[in-house]
Design an enzyme around this catalytic site. Structure first.
Site, PDB file in Angstrom:
ATOM      1  N   CYS A 119     -46.047 126.394  69.655  1.00 20.50           N
ATOM      2  CA  CYS A 119     -44.953 127.255  68.807  1.00 20.50           C
ATOM      3  C   CYS A 119     -45.644 127.768  67.402  1.00 20.50           C
ATOM      4  CB  CYS A 119     -43.753 126.464  68.700  1.00 20.50           C
ATOM      5  SG  CYS A 119     -43.238 125.606  69.974  1.00 20.50           S
ATOM      6  N   HIS A 252     -40.332 130.100  63.091  1.00 21.02           N
ATOM      7  CA  HIS A 252     -40.175 129.777  64.407  1.00 21.02           C
ATOM      8  C   HIS A 252     -38.914 129.608  64.774  1.00 21.02           C
ATOM      9  CE1 HIS A 252     -41.019 128.092  68.299  1.00 21.02           C
ATOM     10  NE2 HIS A 252     -40.481 127.027  67.955  1.00 21.02           N
ATOM     11  N   ASN A 282     -35.586 128.846  72.012  1.00 24.72           N
ATOM     12  CA  ASN A 282     -36.976 128.256  71.539  1.00 24.72           C
ATOM     13  C   ASN A 282     -38.128 129.154  72.651  1.00 24.72           C
ATOM     14  OD1 ASN A 282     -39.592 127.714  70.811  1.00 24.72           O
ATOM     15  ND2 ASN A 282     -38.995 125.728  70.636  1.00 24.72           N
TER      16      ASN A 282
HETATM   17  N1  ACO Z   1     -25.945 117.811  76.385  1.00 31.73           N
HETATM   18  C1  ACO Z   1     -25.344 116.926  76.175  1.00 31.73           C
HETATM   19  N2  ACO Z   1     -25.680 115.637  75.481  1.00 31.73           N
HETATM   20  C2  ACO Z   1     -26.966 115.539  75.324  1.00 31.73           C
HETATM   21  C3  ACO Z   1     -27.943 116.412  75.716  1.00 31.73           C
HETATM   22  C4  ACO Z   1     -27.346 117.847  76.161  1.00 31.73           C
HETATM   23  N3  ACO Z   1     -28.159 118.865  76.614  1.00 31.73           N
HETATM   24  N4  ACO Z   1     -29.258 116.377  75.232  1.00 31.73           N
HETATM   25  C5  ACO Z   1     -29.033 115.019  74.726  1.00 31.73           C
HETATM   26  N5  ACO Z   1     -27.600 114.617  74.673  1.00 31.73           N
HETATM   27  C6  ACO Z   1     -27.201 113.472  74.284  1.00 31.73           C
HETATM   28  C7  ACO Z   1     -27.892 112.139  74.126  1.00 31.73           C
HETATM   29  O1  ACO Z   1     -28.360 111.553  75.404  1.00 31.73           O
HETATM   30  C8  ACO Z   1     -27.780 111.295  73.397  1.00 31.73           C
HETATM   31  O2  ACO Z   1     -26.531 110.357  73.614  1.00 31.73           O
HETATM   32  P1  ACO Z   1     -26.294 109.047  73.332  1.00 31.73           P
HETATM   33  O3  ACO Z   1     -25.868 108.954  71.880  1.00 31.73           O
HETATM   34  O4  ACO Z   1     -25.067 108.754  74.217  1.00 31.73           O
HETATM   35  O5  ACO Z   1     -27.455 108.432  73.466  1.00 31.73           O
HETATM   36  C9  ACO Z   1     -26.905 112.282  72.075  1.00 31.73           C
HETATM   37  O6  ACO Z   1     -26.897 113.498  72.872  1.00 31.73           O
HETATM   38  C10 ACO Z   1     -27.736 112.691  71.122  1.00 31.73           C
HETATM   39  O7  ACO Z   1     -29.049 112.620  71.400  1.00 31.73           O
HETATM   40  P2  ACO Z   1     -30.175 112.952  70.076  1.00 31.73           P
HETATM   41  O8  ACO Z   1     -31.399 113.157  70.685  1.00 31.73           O
HETATM   42  O9  ACO Z   1     -30.122 111.846  68.989  1.00 31.73           O
HETATM   43  O10 ACO Z   1     -29.730 114.333  69.441  1.00 31.73           O
HETATM   44  P3  ACO Z   1     -30.210 115.147  68.271  1.00 31.73           P
HETATM   45  O11 ACO Z   1     -28.924 115.465  67.244  1.00 31.73           O
HETATM   46  O12 ACO Z   1     -31.430 114.572  67.813  1.00 31.73           O
HETATM   47  O13 ACO Z   1     -30.307 116.587  68.936  1.00 31.73           O
HETATM   48  C11 ACO Z   1     -32.537 117.822  69.618  1.00 31.73           C
HETATM   49  C12 ACO Z   1     -31.703 116.540  69.974  1.00 31.73           C
HETATM   50  C13 ACO Z   1     -31.490 119.019  69.719  1.00 31.73           C
HETATM   51  C14 ACO Z   1     -33.527 117.730  70.753  1.00 31.73           C
HETATM   52  C15 ACO Z   1     -32.945 117.735  68.232  1.00 31.73           C
HETATM   53  O14 ACO Z   1     -33.472 116.385  68.334  1.00 31.73           O
HETATM   54  C16 ACO Z   1     -34.024 118.610  67.883  1.00 31.73           C
HETATM   55  O15 ACO Z   1     -33.540 119.772  67.865  1.00 31.73           O
HETATM   56  N6  ACO Z   1     -35.286 118.369  67.856  1.00 31.73           N
HETATM   57  C17 ACO Z   1     -36.397 118.994  67.423  1.00 31.73           C
HETATM   58  C18 ACO Z   1     -36.529 119.892  68.597  1.00 31.73           C
HETATM   59  C19 ACO Z   1     -37.190 121.077  68.654  1.00 31.73           C
HETATM   60  O16 ACO Z   1     -37.092 121.997  67.690  1.00 31.73           O
HETATM   61  N7  ACO Z   1     -38.547 121.146  69.279  1.00 31.73           N
HETATM   62  C20 ACO Z   1     -39.289 122.317  69.130  1.00 31.73           C
HETATM   63  C21 ACO Z   1     -40.117 122.521  67.873  1.00 31.73           C
HETATM   64  S1  ACO Z   1     -41.638 122.633  68.449  1.00 31.73           S
HETATM   65  C22 ACO Z   1     -41.736 123.475  69.670  1.00 31.73           C
HETATM   66  O17 ACO Z   1     -41.051 124.558  69.490  1.00 31.73           O
HETATM   67  C23 ACO Z   1     -42.473 123.563  70.745  1.00 31.73           C
END
Ligand code: ACO
Length: 325
Positions: A119, A252, A282
């Site tokens: 990215c 990004h 993304n």
């Molecule tokens: N739909 C519904 N529920 C979901 C989903 C979904 N798509 N995905 C995860 N959940 C659930 C999980 O199972 C978890 O449930 P639980 O509490 O019962 O275990 C709950 O949601 C919370 O999950 P978390 O992983 O803690 O959620 P978080 O708030 O951290 O959000 C996310 C996840 C969106 C991936 C976040 O961590 C994030 O944005 N991280 C950065 C990712 C990113 O930006 N990556 C790209 C950057 S680098 C690049 O671009 C390659």
């Protein structure tokens, strides 16, 4: 006289198939994967993304974005003397997507190569092109970010498959007596390989290991905001500018919460941040040039304004480019 580089044209391309969150929720539901529009919007800010048709490649989309950027710059393909494509989803193992794109464009003969920094790829590619222009190795470069991340998504993993989309963006970067690019800052730390990767590879005629994207979202999130803040301050210091000199932050487009966190650290209101993640998801190395082109074509950013472009991605890689449009 010092030689600088300046963006003289931007372009982009989005494949026509657009999936809203509701469309994706339906498709995933048919596989028994549960998610919702509310969850996706609240955690990421994403409302829709585009997916390429099965026969459309990285270079197919990249060449469309490149043609639009050339048209905006008022140049022909044969005017170009350097092509760099930032991608992690190239058409094939080799040759590079840049060589394939070069031939489709009809710019044959100039150096063409890919940059793979996930990215952060566009920030890396723009910095390399700027350095080559400053050194006199090139005069008119085409810098493209193009990705078909839909090919490497695990549609049984709801924590990743809702985040990404396909698309391409491009800029023409030309030698100039005035900046242009003011400063840039690139970094990588390979100890974070495992938190964001596609671990599979091709060997002996087979794919070895898992060829689908794996991400520890929370680990990525924690690293991203701090690294983006550091890169922003580094480019400002190199250019002798302050946070208040930034007219637009074009980060990004991974997650609205990362963008909000970065803006807060840089004391920038969100109305100085170009946001396209809601409509594109993304798109990895394509996200910054896609957002830039959108902002240029809608008149959101204006010639003469100071833009901070920055990205973070797998590797871990991160970096920033400060420029005057
Ligand atoms: N739909 C519904 N529920 C979901 C989903 C979904 N798509 N995905 C995860 N959940 C659930 C999980 O199972 C978890 O449930 P639980 O509490 O019962 O275990 C709950 O949601 C919370 O999950 P978390 O992983 O803690 O959620 P978080 O708030 O951290 O959000 C996310 C996840 C969106 C991936 C976040 O961590 C994030 O944005 N991280 C950065 C990712 C990113 O930006 N990556 C790209 C950057 S680098 C690049 O671009 C390659």
């Amino acid at each position: 006289m010092r030689r600088y580089s300046r963006i003289t044209g931007t372009g982009s391309y989005l494949p026509p198939r657009r999936l809203t969150n509701a469309d994706l929720v339906d498709e995933l539901g048919q596989r028994g994967i549960e998610t919702s529009d509310e969850w996706i919007v609240e955690r990421t800010g994403i409302r829709a993304r585009h997916f390429a048709a099965p026969d459309v490649t990285c270079s197919d989309m990249g060449v469309e974005a490149a043609r639009n950027a050339l048209q905006a710059a008022g140049l022909d393909p044969t005017d170009i003397d350097l092509i760099i494509v930032a991608t992690s989803t190239p058409d094939m193992v080799f040759p590079s997507a840049a060589c394939i794109l070069q031939n489709k464009l009809g710019a044959n003969g100039c150096p063409a190569f890919d940059v793979q920094a996930v990215c952060s790829g566009f920030i890396y590619a723009l910095t390399v092109a700027d350095s080559m222009i400053q050194s006199g190795a090139a005069r008119r470069a085409l810098v493209v970010g193009s990705e078909v991340f839909s090919r490497i998504l695990d549609f049984n993993d709801r924590t990743t498959c809702v985040l990404f989309g396909d698309g391409a963006g491009a800029v023409v970067l030309e030698a100039s007596d005035t900046p242009g690019i003011l400063s840039s800052d690139l970094h990588a730390d390979g100890k974070h390989v495992d938190i964001l990767c596609v671990p599979g590879n091709v060997s002996g005629g087979q794919v070895l290991g898992d060829p689908l994207l794996k991400m520890d979202g929370q680990a990525v999130f924690k690293l991203a905001v701090g690294l983006l803040e550091k890169a922003a301050h580094a480019v400002l210091a190199k250019a002798g500018l302050q946070e208040s000199d930034i007219d637009w932050l074009i980060p990004h487009q991974a997650n609205i919460r990362i963008m909000q966190g970065t803006a807060r650290k840089l004391k920038l209101p969100m109305d100085k941040v170009v946001v396209t993640v809601d409509q594109h998801g993304n798109t990895s190395a394509a996200s910054i040039p896609l957002a830039l082109d959108h902002a240029v074509r809608t008149g959101q950013v204006q010639p003469g304004q100071t833009l901070l472009l920055e990205g973070v991605g797998g590797g871990f890689t991160w970096g920033a480019v400060l420029l005057k449009l």
